[in-house]
Design a protein around this motif. Sequence first.
Motif, PDB file in Angstrom:
ATOM      1  N   GLN A  46       2.195 100.105  55.641  1.00  0.00           N
ATOM      2  CA  GLN A  46       3.458 100.437  56.202  1.00  0.00           C
ATOM      3  C   GLN A  46       4.636  99.368  56.050  1.00  0.00           C
ATOM      4  O   GLN A  46       4.564  98.387  55.395  1.00  0.00           O
ATOM      5  CB  GLN A  46       3.260  99.875  57.870  1.00  0.00           C
ATOM      6  N   SER A  47       5.932 100.079  55.810  1.00  0.00           N
ATOM      7  CA  SER A  47       7.196  99.218  55.273  1.00  0.00           C
ATOM      8  C   SER A  47       7.308  98.286  56.410  1.00  0.00           C
ATOM      9  O   SER A  47       7.253  98.293  57.345  1.00  0.00           O
ATOM     10  CB  SER A  47       8.171 100.279  55.263  1.00  0.00           C
ATOM     11  N   SER A  52      10.331  96.733  56.918  1.00  0.00           N
ATOM     12  CA  SER A  52      11.450  97.388  57.761  1.00  0.00           C
ATOM     13  C   SER A  52      11.141  98.195  58.873  1.00  0.00           C
ATOM     14  O   SER A  52      12.007  98.125  59.656  1.00  0.00           O
ATOM     15  CB  SER A  52      12.580  97.869  56.696  1.00  0.00           C
ATOM     16  N   ASP A  53      10.011  98.789  58.930  1.00  0.00           N
ATOM     17  CA  ASP A  53       9.650  99.693  59.950  1.00  0.00           C
ATOM     18  C   ASP A  53       8.685  98.894  61.050  1.00  0.00           C
ATOM     19  O   ASP A  53       8.426  99.545  62.160  1.00  0.00           O
ATOM     20  CB  ASP A  53       8.993 101.004  59.466  1.00  0.00           C
TER      21      ASP A  53
END
Length: 361
Positions: free
Chosen positions: A268-269, A271-272
């Motif tokens: 998962q990113s 930033s997310d």
Amino acid sequence: MLIRKNISLDDKYLKKLEPLLEANNGNLSAAIRDTIEVADTALIHHNNIDEAILFLKEIPAKEKLNVTIQNGENIVINKTMLEWLFRCTRGRLTDEELVNELINPFEIQDMKQLEDYLNRISRDYQWRIRTSIKCENVSNPESAMVIISNSTVYSRDFFAQLVAHFLSRWKQLDIDHVFRRSNSTQISFKKNTSTSSNEIMPGIRKHLGYLDVVCKELDENTEFWTQLMYTYNVERFNLVTLHRAQFEVFATGEVPDPIKTLERLCKQSVSDMSLPDLLVQFRRMYLATQLVKNIEISLESGSESVTIFHDFKDERVIRNLTEYFSKIFRENGTPFETSLYSSIIVFRFFQGLESDGSDLC
């Protein structure tokens, strides 16, 4: 001495006597004498008639089991040894071939048949495990509760794994929760159509196969992992695990970017990710790397923080380490401030605030 007595028998008992009546040409007295002889023999090794009846009912299953032992299909194994095997293989997944050998999918159409089948093979193999399945739709359940009772927790876990594999493959059910008690294991299942029936469901891997990947890696690279674990043990875990590219940057005196490595592990990113999720993943990853001594996190809403304990003395190392971790938190976008102490680095976050000063990053 011959004593005559009158007895009363219902039809159901007369029907039970029919084989003996036929053997004695309809002579009821002779049939009853044979019945008494059988009962007397049965009670020699049992305390009461109920115990004797139970033993006699189990004889066919035991005889069937003896036949499979004689032809080599099954073997006799010491109970203590079997428990040791179950305990030492806990967390590893069984092969589908073994599941299909013990639970024949062609004999089972719905959940009720599965329950009956599991209890039957448990009796046949003398496992003394009782299975109960609760669901609303026996043919195509959206969820189910499987309760496995008796035996030991290790035996129940192994048996639960067989059931979970079967339900995953044929009903697309995945494990939601596992509740282990002293004499029972309760497993809740829910429908999972996002995973192929040929793949291991994530819930099964999490709750019952949590060591499967580790053990397979150990089997495939035994020499490497044996030496690595020996080295870690000798050095009392005072070793650091770091990506080769990051080590190269650190060796030049610069600060590498750890974001891609963390994102690959989390899938998962950064930033997310929500801040609490990021902090949990951050702690899990960097404790495993042994880069620092300990990491404490606070997830209290509005005052989240990370406290990192280390034993580095060089200020340049501490400064670079602080910048290394700061890159992750900047990528997440939540404002934070950093405080440095002799052996502690503290990150305090301020959700909902914009960075407007040099103390906030």
